[in-house]
Design an enzyme around this catalytic site. Structure first.
Site, short mmCIF file in Angstrom:
data_model
loop_
_atom_site.label_atom_id
_atom_site.label_comp_id
_atom_site.label_asym_id
_atom_site.label_seq_id
_atom_site.Cartn_x
_atom_site.Cartn_y
_atom_site.Cartn_z
N HIS A 39 42.42 37.51 31.99
CA HIS A 39 42.42 38.84 32.62
C HIS A 39 42.62 38.63 34.13
CE1 HIS A 39 40.53 42.61 34.08
NE2 HIS A 39 40.66 43.08 32.85
N ASP B 204 34.28 33.60 30.97
CA ASP B 204 34.37 35.05 31.07
C ASP B 204 34.08 35.60 29.68
OD1 ASP B 204 35.23 37.64 30.88
OD2 ASP B 204 37.18 37.31 31.83
N GLN C 177 34.60 40.07 26.81
CA GLN C 177 34.99 40.57 25.48
C GLN C 177 34.19 39.93 24.36
OE1 GLN C 177 36.99 43.05 24.83
NE2 GLN C 177 37.74 43.34 26.91
N LYS D 275 30.95 47.17 28.14
CA LYS D 275 31.68 46.80 26.92
C LYS D 275 30.70 46.51 25.78
CE LYS D 275 35.42 44.73 29.61
NZ LYS D 275 36.50 45.70 29.57
N CYS E 15 45.75 44.40 32.08
CA CYS E 15 45.30 43.51 33.18
C CYS E 15 45.56 42.05 32.84
CB CYS E 15 43.83 43.71 33.53
SG CYS E 15 43.48 45.32 34.20
N1 PLP Z 1 37.52 39.79 31.65
C1 PLP Z 1 37.94 40.31 30.51
C2 PLP Z 1 38.34 39.39 29.39
C3 PLP Z 1 38.02 41.68 30.35
O1 PLP Z 1 38.46 42.21 29.21
C4 PLP Z 1 37.63 42.52 31.42
C5 PLP Z 1 37.76 43.99 31.31
O2 PLP Z 1 38.55 44.50 30.57
C6 PLP Z 1 37.18 41.93 32.59
C7 PLP Z 1 37.13 40.56 32.67
C8 PLP Z 1 36.74 42.75 33.76
O3 PLP Z 1 35.57 43.42 33.45
P1 PLP Z 1 34.99 44.55 34.41
O4 PLP Z 1 36.10 45.53 34.64
O5 PLP Z 1 33.85 45.13 33.65
O6 PLP Z 1 34.57 43.88 35.66
#
Ligand code: PLP
Length: 411
Positions: free
Chosen positions: A128, A205, A208, A231, A369
């Site tokens: 992401h 990270d 998900q 999420k 993203c």
């Molecule tokens: N990393 C992953 C794999 C994501 O799917 C997302 C959000 O869709 C993020 C990071 C960023 O999360 P946040 O927008 O809650 O900071």
């Protein structure tokens, strides 16, 4: 892979999400955009109401009753996260506003102190933007170099290529646990073990993964892990950074302000202990408190049961959608979370998204993203349906019928 049979009472679960019980564009809402943000469990909403109606006060500083109540509840959530992801201690849990901020915190604080010219940062092709751009900024500041771990045609990390990239120059490996665009579940334990062989720091990270997979940071043995409450059936504006105590203690503060200090004078400032050193200013107090109830919600159902049920939904949807003429799945990893990314020949993904919305079905379209991943796949985006524990096979039937009727219109 799930090891138990699903025994969840889905109608009972749905009743805890009143938002699902509405019509959108004259049709019953079908919410398949859970990878972006899941809906909020009732017990979470009740906690927010309780906080704003009864307990609203700033934390840690006040000695009056409301401040003490808020502080106690806030710190209870820290304990709850500590238990939820099995950190070594609660002080290793830092509240942020989301996964993005958690990663930026590490990239700025750890990166500024520990990255130097020629160091290598390994991230995967699946990341992401929030696990790419903070490292690009850190690389610009330090002169470190970013290397990208390639994926195979199914959307799985190529472990052979990963091992080849590892060297004594590798300072950090930062990968997602589950890909938000493709749903691939990455072999993070193996990735972490290999990184440790070259003494690299690891950041996972888990944005998900946290709603679907039981996370145990001690078992994973990662150095940092990031997740987002929104999420996980919890409120927006709350994230977690888990960090190993010795690393967090060695890192400089990320932001300056109230709460993160011990003493301030014009001649110099001493910083607070962890976790407060990284929590400058007033946080999202009510939302952090309510997040505890989201973790309770997940634990009451059990990750194993959630994963089993969502896997059933995934298989069911895959089998149905496969029969649609021109259906092209994007990302076919062997291990997948409940995400289906796809394209349909001759129908643009944005048109599909809009026409589905007109039928009350919420999906995500676009690059999710993950533009470098989309570029690699040679596409500008996908339609993404992502399932949560309150979704049903009946909703997938309606989704399928909607897709078939849309395609017919496009001839
Ligand atoms: N990393 C992953 C794999 C994501 O799917 C997302 C959000 O869709 C993020 C990071 C960023 O999360 P946040 O927008 O809650 O900071």
């Amino acid at each position: 892979m799930p090891t138990v049979t699903s025994t969840l009472d889905i109608q009972k679960i749905r009743s805890q999400f009143p938002v699902l019980d509405q019509e959108v564009n004259g049709k019953p809402l079908i919410y398949f955009d859970n990878a972006a943000t899941s809906q909020t469990a009732n017990q979470v909403v009740q906690s927010l109401i309780q906080f704003y109606q009864k307990d609203h006060a700033n934390i840690h500083r006040g000695i009056h009753t409301l401040a003490e109540r808020s502080t106690k509840a806030f710190e209870e959530t820290r304990e709850r996260v500590h238990e939820f992801i099995n950190s070594g201690e609660a002080d290793e849990i830092i509240f942020t506003k989301g996964t993005t901020e958690s990663i930026n915190l590490v990239a700025q604080s750890w990166g500024t102190k520990f990255l130097k010219e020629g160091d290598e940062i390994l991230i995967s092709q699946l990341e992401h933007h929030s696990n790419i751009v903070p490292w690009q900024l850190a690389a610009e500041r330090s002169g470190a170099v970013i290397k990208v771990i390639p994926i195979n045609e199914k959307g799985e990390i190529r472990m052979d290529e990963y091992r080849n990239l590892l060297s004594d120059r590798t300072r950090l490996v930062a990968v997602n646990y589950v890909s938000n665009s493709l749903g691939t579940i990455n072999p993070v334990k193996e990735i972490i073990e290999a990184a440790q062989e070259v003494k690299a720091i690891t950041l996972i990270d888990a944005a998900q993964a946290a709603p679907h997979i039981k996370i145990d940071v001690q078992e994973l043995n990662c150095d940092f892990l990031a997740l987002s409450s929104h999420k996980m059936y919890g409120p927006t504006g709350v994230g977690v950074l888990y960090g190993r105590r010795d690393l967090l203690e060695a890192m400089p503060p990320y932001q300056g302000g109230g709460e993160m200090i011990k003493d301030v004078s014009f001649s110099g400032t001493t910083y607070n202990d962890i976790p407060y050193k990284f929590e400058a200013g007033t946080p999202n107090i009510g939302e952090v408190i309510a997040f505890k109830y989201a973790m309770d919600f997940i634990d009451e159902l059990g990750h194993e049961h959630i994963q089993t049920y969502e896997h059933e939904l995934l298989e069911y949807a895959n089998n149905k959608l496969r029969s649609i003429p021109g259906f092209r799945p994007i990302g076919t990893a062997d291990e997948k979370a409940s995400v289906i990314s796809f394209l349909i020949d001759n129908v643009h993904q944005y048109d599909l998204g809009q026409l589905l919305d007109a039928r009350g079905i919420a999906v995500r379209t676009g690059h999710h993203c993950t533009q470098p991943l989309m570029d690699h796949l040679g596409i500008d985006g996908t339609v993404r349906a992502s399932f949560a524990v309150y979704n049903t096979k009946e909703e997938i039937d309606v989704f399928y019928d909607a897709l078939v009727s849309i395609i017919k219109k496009f001839g």
